[in-house]
Design an enzyme around this catalytic site. Structure first.
Site, PDB file in Angstrom:
ATOM      1  N   HIS A  41       0.934  -0.977  -0.169  1.00 33.12           N
ATOM      2  CA  HIS A  41      -0.246   0.110   0.112  1.00 33.12           C
ATOM      3  C   HIS A  41       0.496   1.455  -0.028  1.00 33.12           C
ATOM      4  O   HIS A  41       0.249   2.689  -0.525  1.00 33.12           O
ATOM      5  CB  HIS A  41      -0.967   0.659   1.397  1.00 33.12           C
ATOM      6  CG  HIS A  41      -1.911  -0.707   1.092  1.00 33.12           C
ATOM      7  ND1 HIS A  41      -2.135  -2.064   1.360  1.00 33.12           N
ATOM      8  CD2 HIS A  41      -3.636  -0.364   0.975  1.00 33.12           C
ATOM      9  CE1 HIS A  41      -3.378  -2.505   1.023  1.00 33.12           C
ATOM     10  NE2 HIS A  41      -3.907  -1.961   0.867  1.00 33.12           N
ATOM     11  N   HIS A  90       1.572  -3.696   9.588  1.00 25.78           N
ATOM     12  CA  HIS A  90       2.314  -3.251   8.504  1.00 25.78           C
ATOM     13  C   HIS A  90       3.977  -3.096  10.613  1.00 25.78           C
ATOM     14  O   HIS A  90       3.001  -1.844  11.101  1.00 25.78           O
ATOM     15  CB  HIS A  90       2.944  -2.539   7.504  1.00 25.78           C
ATOM     16  CG  HIS A  90       2.606  -2.816   6.327  1.00 25.78           C
ATOM     17  ND1 HIS A  90       3.332  -3.979   6.034  1.00 25.78           N
ATOM     18  CD2 HIS A  90       1.598  -2.632   5.780  1.00 25.78           C
ATOM     19  CE1 HIS A  90       2.938  -4.143   4.183  1.00 25.78           C
ATOM     20  NE2 HIS A  90       1.635  -3.408   4.892  1.00 25.78           N
TER      21      HIS A  90
END
Length: 132
Positions: A41, A90
């Site tokens: 992303h 993440h």
């Protein structure tokens, strides 16, 4: 633009398979599979907003318009990166790694684009001289 975005996705897959870093397993708000490093992303956001900014820059005549473009793009890139950390999918280093990888890819894509544009421009100038 398409080549930059597709190349970023390919580079992300290569890097994920090379590093094979597992995702964080604490405070995760959503479940997601795959490897963690680098953040896809973050890479995609950096690539899309950077290439759009690059392509729009020369068409925006005012300094205020250009600053607005850069600020909006930067805010979106950072917000998407922070959201991935907030969601717990993440580590911060995954986001930073994604930004660096995408920055490298975008710089390479822009260099090739500029080279191609210059080569095409010089070819047109040469053809015009031959005609006259």
């Amino acid at each position: 633009m398409v080549a930059a975005i597709a190349g970023s996705a390919i580079l992300n897959g290569i890097l994920k398979n090379f590093f094979q870093r597992v995702r964080p397993d604490f405070h995760r708000l959503i479940e997601i599979g795959g490897y963690s490093f680098p953040s896809g992303h973050a890479m995609n956001a950096f690539t899309v907003y950077s290439i759009v900014s690059f392509l729009l820059w020369r068409h925006i005549p005012s300094r205020l318009g250009r600053w607005t473009l850069i600020i909006i793009s930067s805010v979106m890139i950072v917000a998407i990166g922070i959201s991935r950390i907030y969601l717990g999918v993440h580590y911060p280093s995954d986001i930073i790694g994604g930004y660096f990888a995408s920055g490298f890819w975008i710089a390479t894509a822009i260099l090739f684009f500029q080279y191609y544009q210059e080569k095409r421009y010089n070819k047109n100038i040469k053809q015009e001289k031959e005609i006259s």
